[in-house]
Design an enzyme around this catalytic site. Structure first.
Site, PDB file in Angstrom:
ATOM      1  N   ASP A   1      -5.689  13.643 -25.139  1.00  0.00           N
ATOM      2  CA  ASP A   1      -5.557  12.354 -24.840  1.00  0.00           C
ATOM      3  C   ASP A   1      -5.115  11.364 -26.059  1.00  0.00           C
ATOM      4  O   ASP A   1      -5.662  11.116 -27.027  1.00  0.00           O
ATOM      5  CB  ASP A   1      -7.210  11.858 -24.612  1.00  0.00           C
ATOM      6  CG  ASP A   1      -7.362  10.167 -24.333  1.00  0.00           C
ATOM      7  OD1 ASP A   1      -6.151   9.732 -24.461  1.00  0.00           O
ATOM      8  OD2 ASP A   1      -8.518   9.644 -24.131  1.00  0.00           O
TER       9      ASP A   1
ATOM     10  N   THR B   1      -2.775   6.148 -22.502  1.00  0.00           N
ATOM     11  CA  THR B   1      -2.808   4.786 -21.924  1.00  0.00           C
ATOM     12  C   THR B   1      -1.310   4.366 -22.126  1.00  0.00           C
ATOM     13  O   THR B   1      -0.636   4.728 -22.971  1.00  0.00           O
ATOM     14  CB  THR B   1      -3.761   3.800 -22.578  1.00  0.00           C
ATOM     15  OG1 THR B   1      -3.484   3.805 -24.011  1.00  0.00           O
ATOM     16  CG2 THR B   1      -5.049   4.283 -22.431  1.00  0.00           C
TER      17      THR B   1
ATOM     18  N   LYS C   1      -1.081   0.525 -25.372  1.00  0.00           N
ATOM     19  CA  LYS C   1      -1.564   0.502 -26.653  1.00  0.00           C
ATOM     20  C   LYS C   1      -0.096   0.531 -27.679  1.00  0.00           C
ATOM     21  O   LYS C   1       0.517  -0.128 -27.193  1.00  0.00           O
ATOM     22  CB  LYS C   1      -2.672   1.727 -26.928  1.00  0.00           C
ATOM     23  CG  LYS C   1      -3.965   1.355 -26.263  1.00  0.00           C
ATOM     24  CD  LYS C   1      -4.816   2.289 -26.591  1.00  0.00           C
ATOM     25  CE  LYS C   1      -6.170   1.952 -25.633  1.00  0.00           C
ATOM     26  NZ  LYS C   1      -7.277   3.133 -25.844  1.00  0.00           N
TER      27      LYS C   1
ATOM     28  N   GLU D   1      -0.415   4.672  -0.710  1.00  0.00           N
ATOM     29  CA  GLU D   1      -1.305   6.127  -0.795  1.00  0.00           C
ATOM     30  C   GLU D   1      -0.550   7.039  -0.853  1.00  0.00           C
ATOM     31  O   GLU D   1       0.291   7.148   0.314  1.00  0.00           O
ATOM     32  CB  GLU D   1      -2.695   6.004   0.008  1.00  0.00           C
ATOM     33  CG  GLU D   1      -3.764   5.111  -0.461  1.00  0.00           C
ATOM     34  CD  GLU D   1      -4.705   5.301   0.496  1.00  0.00           C
ATOM     35  OE1 GLU D   1      -4.727   5.603   1.588  1.00  0.00           O
ATOM     36  OE2 GLU D   1      -5.886   4.640  -0.015  1.00  0.00           O
TER      37      GLU D   1
ATOM     38  N   TYR E   1       0.786  -1.255  -0.106  1.00  0.00           N
ATOM     39  CA  TYR E   1       0.089   0.226   0.115  1.00  0.00           C
ATOM     40  C   TYR E   1       0.811   1.375  -0.112  1.00  0.00           C
ATOM     41  O   TYR E   1       1.902   1.348   0.936  1.00  0.00           O
ATOM     42  CB  TYR E   1      -0.909   0.098   1.296  1.00  0.00           C
ATOM     43  CG  TYR E   1      -2.488  -0.030   0.829  1.00  0.00           C
ATOM     44  CD1 TYR E   1      -2.804   1.281   0.153  1.00  0.00           C
ATOM     45  CD2 TYR E   1      -3.117  -0.975   1.009  1.00  0.00           C
ATOM     46  CE1 TYR E   1      -4.259   1.123  -0.181  1.00  0.00           C
ATOM     47  CE2 TYR E   1      -4.508  -1.275   0.704  1.00  0.00           C
ATOM     48  CZ  TYR E   1      -4.983  -0.270   0.013  1.00  0.00           C
ATOM     49  OH  TYR E   1      -6.208  -0.136  -0.491  1.00  0.00           O
TER      50      TYR E   1
ATOM     51  N   ARG F   1      -1.332  -2.680 -18.806  1.00  0.00           N
ATOM     52  CA  ARG F   1      -2.254  -1.867 -18.770  1.00  0.00           C
ATOM     53  C   ARG F   1      -2.401  -0.547 -17.831  1.00  0.00           C
ATOM     54  O   ARG F   1      -2.011  -0.926 -16.652  1.00  0.00           O
ATOM     55  CB  ARG F   1      -3.589  -2.664 -18.577  1.00  0.00           C
ATOM     56  CG  ARG F   1      -3.768  -3.836 -19.191  1.00  0.00           C
ATOM     57  CD  ARG F   1      -5.066  -4.753 -19.208  1.00  0.00           C
ATOM     58  NE  ARG F   1      -5.968  -3.667 -19.828  1.00  0.00           N
ATOM     59  CZ  ARG F   1      -5.863  -3.795 -21.353  1.00  0.00           C
ATOM     60  NH1 ARG F   1      -5.085  -4.470 -22.193  1.00  0.00           N
ATOM     61  NH2 ARG F   1      -6.715  -2.856 -21.799  1.00  0.00           N
TER      62      ARG F   1
HETATM   63  C1  PLP Z   1      -8.495   3.446 -25.081  1.00  0.00           C
HETATM   64  C2  PLP Z   1      -8.601   4.639 -24.851  1.00  0.00           C
HETATM   65  C3  PLP Z   1      -8.956   5.159 -23.393  1.00  0.00           C
HETATM   66  C4  PLP Z   1      -9.134   4.401 -22.330  1.00  0.00           C
HETATM   67  O1  PLP Z   1      -8.549   3.489 -21.998  1.00  0.00           O
HETATM   68  P1  PLP Z   1      -8.763   2.360 -20.962  1.00  0.00           P
HETATM   69  O2  PLP Z   1      -7.520   2.222 -20.347  1.00  0.00           O
HETATM   70  O3  PLP Z   1      -9.326   1.152 -21.525  1.00  0.00           O
HETATM   71  O4  PLP Z   1      -9.619   3.131 -19.883  1.00  0.00           O
HETATM   72  C5  PLP Z   1      -9.008   6.729 -23.242  1.00  0.00           C
HETATM   73  N1  PLP Z   1      -9.349   7.499 -24.501  1.00  0.00           N
HETATM   74  C6  PLP Z   1      -8.867   7.156 -25.783  1.00  0.00           C
HETATM   75  C7  PLP Z   1      -8.709   7.926 -26.763  1.00  0.00           C
HETATM   76  C8  PLP Z   1      -8.688   5.579 -25.952  1.00  0.00           C
HETATM   77  O5  PLP Z   1      -8.299   5.154 -27.218  1.00  0.00           O
END
Ligand code: PLP
Length: 423
Positions: free
Chosen positions: A208, A234, A237, A64, A62, A243
């Protein structure tokens, strides 16, 4: 340890790997990944070192708070881990501040929205039907529940963003925040233009870069960092890590607001094992070999798109600048759902996807989204993309011919065996 204590210890801590049913499913998933070509644009194959970092004792801790300011004792080692991850993220993206605790991309966006807005503020973001993401204002998502979202989309003919139209909408809506970034947009995004529009209308800019983080890191997509107030992403990807989510920014006050929006705003204890794996992935992304990988991802996508177009499929917007493409399968008289199933039957994994101004509902859709991040990680190059594009076109052009499917499935099996993921 006395025998009774040892026995009770053993009872609460069984021998490793005794959970046969569970591990059988994990092994089966490993075999599936080896045997199929992964074309889902949001997936990738991480390194063994990334996976190893997640399977460590760090999951027990933990922590936090943030390094040096924790609410729990015994954080001296996980502090080192989190500092390493933050430093690498700052270096990789050229930002002054980084938060590596967000559990996912959506959690990163929740934190950014909380840091930048008051509830019910107006936000202008990309339409979900045109490639935006749930966390950019879907009515059932946190974003859509707590803020007033307006959307921009791609043009009918070009199927691309027209920045003059985005500007007009920003002037009409007068949002407190503009969001840029998408899940299914295959063209370069002009972050400088978004930055200029945000300035002109007095809005903040949140980029994003979930899908393209690895392409930005590898220098094959312009970086949003110089233009945006906050950049979320993220890590799993194109960035090819575990993840998770990541937030970077340059302004110190914003950095404080984001830290507080992640914890205690939206989360409790950080996943220190995942943060360790993020650190591993960030180190890999800082290596010159990662820029070569990113370049190959884009080159592969380009060849795959051209091959498919040459065989009569329609590529939305006419092509791709990044790792993904939307393939309109209506020229083959199929729905996206049909195409997804036909490809799955020959061990090619992808997802059905709406195309802009789609005539079909989302459960059917008119397209599939294909990405090259994962297949490039397992070593495939442009010549393989010509083969792969041919197989996809063969299967979609002959949906009822089982001999075509059987032949393609054999060829996919041969290729996957020649390019193991975890040899
Ligand atoms: C995949 C994605 C997310 C979110 O990812 P998670 O880890 O699945 O919550 C946010 N924004 C965009 C544009 C994405 O393609």
């Amino acid at each position: 340890m006395n025998p009774a204590a040892a026995a009770s210890h053993a009872a609460t801590r069984p021998a490793q790997y005794s959970d046969d049913a569970l591990w059988a499913a994990v092994r089966a998933e490993g075999n599936r990944q080896e045997a199929q070509l992964e074309l889902i644009a949001s997936e990738n194959h991480t390194s063994r070192e990334v996976i190893a970092a997640m399977g460590t004792v760090l999951t027990n801790k933990y922590a936090e708070g943030y390094p040096g300011k924790r609410y729990y004792g015994g954080c001296e080692h996980v502090d080192v881990v989190e500092d390493i991850a933050r430093d690498r993220a700052k270096q990789l993206f050229g930002a002054a501040h980084a938060n590596v605790q967000a559990h996912s991309g959506t959690q990163a966006n929740i934190a950014a929205l909380m840091a930048l807005l008051k509830p019910r503020d107006k936000v202008l973001a990309m339409s979900l039907d045109h490639g935006g993401h749930l966390s950019h204002g879907h009515p059932k998502n946190f974003s859509g529940v707590f803020y007033e979202f307006h959307s921009y989309g791609v043009e009918r003919g070009s199927e691309r963003l027209d920045m003059d139209k985005v500007r007009e909408q920003a002037l009409a809506v007068r949002p407190a925040l503009i969001m840029a970034g998408a899940s299914a947009y295959s063209r370069l995004i002009d972050f400088a233009a978004f930055g200029a529009i945000a300035k002109e209308v007095g809005a903040k800019l949140l980029v994003d870069q979930a899908h393209i983080a690895g392409l930005v890191a590898g220098g094959v997509h312009p970086s949003p960092v110089p233009h945006a107030d906050v950049v979320t992403m993220t890590t799993h990807k194109t960035l090819r890590g575990p993840r998770g989510g990541l937030v970077v920014c340059n302004d110190e006050n914003l950095a404080k607001a984001i830290n507080s929006a992640v914890f205690p705003g939206g989360q409790g204890g950080p996943f220190m094992h995942v943060i360790a794996a993020k650190a591993v992935a960030l180190r890999e992304a800082l290596d010159p070999s990662f820029a070569r990988y990113a370049k190959q991802v884009v080159a592969n996508a380009n060849v795959l798109a051209q091959t498919l177009a040459g065989r009569g499929l329609r590529i939305v917007s006419g092509g791709t600048d990044n790792h993904l493409m939307l393939v309109d399968v209506t020229p083959m008289k199929l729905t996206g759902k049909d195409a997804e199933n036909l490809l799955h039957a020959v061990d090619l994994t992808c997802n059905k996807n709406l195309i802009p101004y789609d005539q079909n509902p989302p459960v059917k859709a008119s397209g599939v989204r294909l990405g090259t991040a994962a297949i490039t990680s397992r070593g495939l190059g442009e010549d393989h993309m010509r083969l792969l594009g041919g197989w996809i076109a063969d299967v979609l052009a002959n949906p009822t011919d089982t001999s075509v499917a059987a032949r393609v499935r054999r060829e996919v099996a041969e290729l996957t065996r020649a390019f193991p993921i975890y040899a």
